[in-house]
Design a protein around this motif. Structure first.
Motif, PDB file in Angstrom:
ATOM      1  N   LEU A 169       0.831  -1.203   0.000  1.00 27.94           N
ATOM      2  CA  LEU A 169       0.000   0.000   0.000  1.00 27.94           C
ATOM      3  C   LEU A 169       0.872   1.262   0.000  1.00 27.94           C
ATOM      4  O   LEU A 169       0.362   2.376  -0.104  1.00 27.94           O
ATOM      5  CB  LEU A 169      -0.881  -0.045   1.253  1.00 27.94           C
ATOM      6  CG  LEU A 169      -2.234   0.650   1.228  1.00 27.94           C
ATOM      7  CD1 LEU A 169      -3.054   0.218   0.040  1.00 27.94           C
ATOM      8  CD2 LEU A 169      -2.987   0.348   2.526  1.00 27.94           C
ATOM      9  N   LEU A 178     -10.027   5.165   6.221  1.00 26.35           N
ATOM     10  CA  LEU A 178     -10.941   5.187   5.075  1.00 26.35           C
ATOM     11  C   LEU A 178     -12.036   6.153   5.456  1.00 26.35           C
ATOM     12  O   LEU A 178     -12.749   5.903   6.441  1.00 26.35           O
ATOM     13  CB  LEU A 178     -11.596   3.819   4.884  1.00 26.35           C
ATOM     14  CG  LEU A 178     -10.811   2.692   4.239  1.00 26.35           C
ATOM     15  CD1 LEU A 178     -11.714   1.457   4.123  1.00 26.35           C
ATOM     16  CD2 LEU A 178     -10.324   3.121   2.857  1.00 26.35           C
ATOM     17  N   LYS A 182     -10.120  -7.197  -0.836  1.00 27.17           N
ATOM     18  CA  LYS A 182      -9.012  -6.886   0.085  1.00 27.17           C
ATOM     19  C   LYS A 182      -8.314  -5.599  -0.336  1.00 27.17           C
ATOM     20  O   LYS A 182      -7.902  -5.459  -1.493  1.00 27.17           O
ATOM     21  CB  LYS A 182      -8.012  -8.040   0.108  1.00 27.17           C
ATOM     22  CG  LYS A 182      -6.879  -7.807   1.093  1.00 27.17           C
ATOM     23  CD  LYS A 182      -6.254  -9.093   1.577  1.00 27.17           C
ATOM     24  CE  LYS A 182      -5.360  -9.686   0.536  1.00 27.17           C
ATOM     25  NZ  LYS A 182      -4.558 -10.798   1.078  1.00 27.17           N
ATOM     26  N   VAL A 183      -8.185  -4.683   0.593  1.00 24.15           N
ATOM     27  CA  VAL A 183      -7.458  -3.434   0.326  1.00 24.15           C
ATOM     28  C   VAL A 183      -5.969  -3.758   0.375  1.00 24.15           C
ATOM     29  O   VAL A 183      -5.418  -4.047   1.441  1.00 24.15           O
ATOM     30  CB  VAL A 183      -7.829  -2.342   1.354  1.00 24.15           C
ATOM     31  CG1 VAL A 183      -6.988  -1.086   1.133  1.00 24.15           C
ATOM     32  CG2 VAL A 183      -9.321  -2.010   1.268  1.00 24.15           C
ATOM     33  N   LYS A 231      -1.173  -1.167   7.755  1.00 28.55           N
ATOM     34  CA  LYS A 231      -2.334  -1.035   6.871  1.00 28.55           C
ATOM     35  C   LYS A 231      -3.661  -0.889   7.619  1.00 28.55           C
ATOM     36  O   LYS A 231      -4.485  -0.028   7.294  1.00 28.55           O
ATOM     37  CB  LYS A 231      -2.381  -2.249   5.936  1.00 28.55           C
ATOM     38  CG  LYS A 231      -3.601  -2.291   5.050  1.00 28.55           C
ATOM     39  CD  LYS A 231      -3.419  -3.164   3.822  1.00 28.55           C
ATOM     40  CE  LYS A 231      -3.386  -4.635   4.117  1.00 28.55           C
ATOM     41  NZ  LYS A 231      -3.294  -5.429   2.877  1.00 28.55           N
ATOM     42  N   ARG A 276     -10.103  -6.337   4.801  1.00 30.88           N
ATOM     43  CA  ARG A 276     -11.385  -6.433   4.061  1.00 30.88           C
ATOM     44  C   ARG A 276     -12.438  -5.697   4.890  1.00 30.88           C
ATOM     45  O   ARG A 276     -13.315  -6.304   5.502  1.00 30.88           O
ATOM     46  CB  ARG A 276     -11.783  -7.894   3.850  1.00 30.88           C
ATOM     47  CG  ARG A 276     -10.795  -8.679   3.001  1.00 30.88           C
ATOM     48  CD  ARG A 276     -11.264 -10.100   2.784  1.00 30.88           C
ATOM     49  NE  ARG A 276     -10.250 -10.898   2.155  1.00 30.88           N
ATOM     50  CZ  ARG A 276     -10.065 -11.013   0.835  1.00 30.88           C
ATOM     51  NH1 ARG A 276     -10.856 -10.359   0.010  1.00 30.88           N
ATOM     52  NH2 ARG A 276      -9.111 -11.752   0.355  1.00 30.88           N
ATOM     53  N   ALA A 284     -12.492   1.650  -2.074  1.00 28.52           N
ATOM     54  CA  ALA A 284     -13.158   1.482  -0.773  1.00 28.52           C
ATOM     55  C   ALA A 284     -13.892   2.771  -0.384  1.00 28.52           C
ATOM     56  O   ALA A 284     -15.034   2.723   0.101  1.00 28.52           O
ATOM     57  CB  ALA A 284     -12.136   1.104   0.301  1.00 28.52           C
ATOM     58  N   ASP A 307      -7.031   0.406  -4.345  1.00 27.23           N
ATOM     59  CA  ASP A 307      -8.088  -0.211  -3.530  1.00 27.23           C
ATOM     60  C   ASP A 307      -8.641   0.771  -2.493  1.00 27.23           C
ATOM     61  O   ASP A 307      -9.805   0.683  -2.105  1.00 27.23           O
ATOM     62  CB  ASP A 307      -7.560  -1.461  -2.813  1.00 27.23           C
ATOM     63  CG  ASP A 307      -7.082  -2.512  -3.792  1.00 27.23           C
ATOM     64  OD1 ASP A 307      -7.696  -2.640  -4.861  1.00 27.23           O
ATOM     65  OD2 ASP A 307      -6.077  -3.183  -3.489  1.00 27.23           O
ATOM     66  N   LEU A 308      -7.791   1.709  -2.041  1.00 33.62           N
ATOM     67  CA  LEU A 308      -8.260   2.725  -1.081  1.00 33.62           C
ATOM     68  C   LEU A 308      -9.298   3.628  -1.745  1.00 33.62           C
ATOM     69  O   LEU A 308     -10.311   3.990  -1.140  1.00 33.62           O
ATOM     70  CB  LEU A 308      -7.086   3.589  -0.588  1.00 33.62           C
ATOM     71  CG  LEU A 308      -6.105   2.925   0.373  1.00 33.62           C
ATOM     72  CD1 LEU A 308      -4.893   3.828   0.580  1.00 33.62           C
ATOM     73  CD2 LEU A 308      -6.770   2.620   1.705  1.00 33.62           C
ATOM     74  N   MET A 368      -9.256   1.580   8.943  1.00 34.96           N
ATOM     75  CA  MET A 368      -9.752   0.391   8.260  1.00 34.96           C
ATOM     76  C   MET A 368     -10.149  -0.688   9.258  1.00 34.96           C
ATOM     77  O   MET A 368     -11.171  -1.353   9.123  1.00 34.96           O
ATOM     78  CB  MET A 368      -8.608  -0.125   7.379  1.00 34.96           C
ATOM     79  CG  MET A 368      -9.104  -0.784   6.138  1.00 34.96           C
ATOM     80  SD  MET A 368      -7.790  -1.419   5.087  1.00 34.96           S
ATOM     81  CE  MET A 368      -6.681  -0.089   4.863  1.00 34.96           C
TER      82      MET A 368
END
Ligand code: C5P
Length: 250
Positions: free
Chosen positions: A27, A38, A227-228, A33, A121, A237, A233-234, A43
């Motif tokens: 990431l 988010l 899955k981030v 992480k 996730r 999300a 993916d951020l 997360m």
């Protein structure tokens, strides 16, 4: 409590172990992480809420970075969480497997069903959590949420150097492949035995149960349970959260 004296999987209390001790190097640089935000909320808190949203889950065990247990405890205290759920924080290990094992070691005896859910996730819908619990309750020793693949998958001979061409050695039939997500659900005794027996490096808990020769079944996964992993993916999300807020508003 002995295995014999525990109620059946359909009645026993359900606990969730959330491994959140990874660094999340893919990431990019920054906090571990699970602690990255988010829409302003870590997360991990999204993931904890997602599991605690199930009325069947009465305990959530968070496996924190080994130098971050106090920080994770403060985060859980600072965010609104369901009152009917208990929370425990334990320090994680060097691998995901080790972190899950540490979570299992902290599990009180009365819990006969365990979910293992990646903190990465954060947006899994409660219906997916409940579907996994229901399938374990119906007698499956191990249950994974799974989705068909959009991409064709190739098996390659991995090159030593990143980005170098890699010879393709096989193309598995796509219709027989599934991408698996979490939470994965287990009969407690089965998962504990898997963690005591299997020492190979694995990327999910269900594959340890497969190695014991026991059946693993799938239930439908959900596209929002992704899955981030990488920076994009951020963005995805946060878009999912924005869409949920919009839908909740109407
Ligand atoms: O690295 P990967 O994306 O497979 O990690 C999946 C989950 O396992 C993440 O939620 C991560 O925080 C957790 N993990 C852990 N302990 C480790 C490595 C990963 O709890 N040592």
């Amino acid at each position: 409590m002995s295995d014999e004296s525990r109620p059946s999987p359909a009645q026993t209390p359900v606990a969730a172990v959330i491994p959140a001790a990874g660094r999340g190097v893919r990431l990019g640089p920054g906090a571990p992480k699970a602690l990255r935000a988010l829409n302003g909320t870590p997360m991990l808190i999204h993931a904890v809420r997602a599991l605690a949203a199930s009325r069947r889950v009465s305990l959530v065990i968070v496996v924190a970075p080994s130098d971050g247990t106090e920080e994770v405890k403060s985060l859980l205290d600072a965010h609104a969480l369901p009152e009917r759920t208990d929370f425990l924080v334990v320090p994680g290990g060097d691998t995901r497997q080790e972190s899950v094992k540490r979570g299992l070691d902290a599990l009180p005896p009365e819990y006969g069903v365990v979910l293992v859910h990646d903190a990465a996730r954060p947006l899994v819908p409660v219906d997916t959590v409940d579907a996994v619990i229901e399938a374990v309750g119906a007698g499956a020793p191990a249950v994974v949420p799974a989705l068909p693949l959009a991409d064709t998958v190739k098996e390659v001979e991995p090159a030593a150097e990143a980005g170098a061409p890699e010879p393709v050695v096989a193309t598995p039939e796509r219709a027989r492949l599934r991408a698996v997500q979490t939470p994965q659900g287990f009969d407690r005794t089965t998962l504990v035995r898997a963690h005591e027996t299997v020492t190979d490096d694995v990327t999910d808990d269900a594959s340890m149960v497969e190695q014991l020769g026991l059946p693993v079944v799938t239930v439908p996964g959900h596209e929002e349970a992704f899955k981030v992993t990488r920076p994009l993916d951020l963005v995805l999300a946060e878009a999912v959260l924005a869409r949920r807020r919009l839908n909740d508003g109407f």
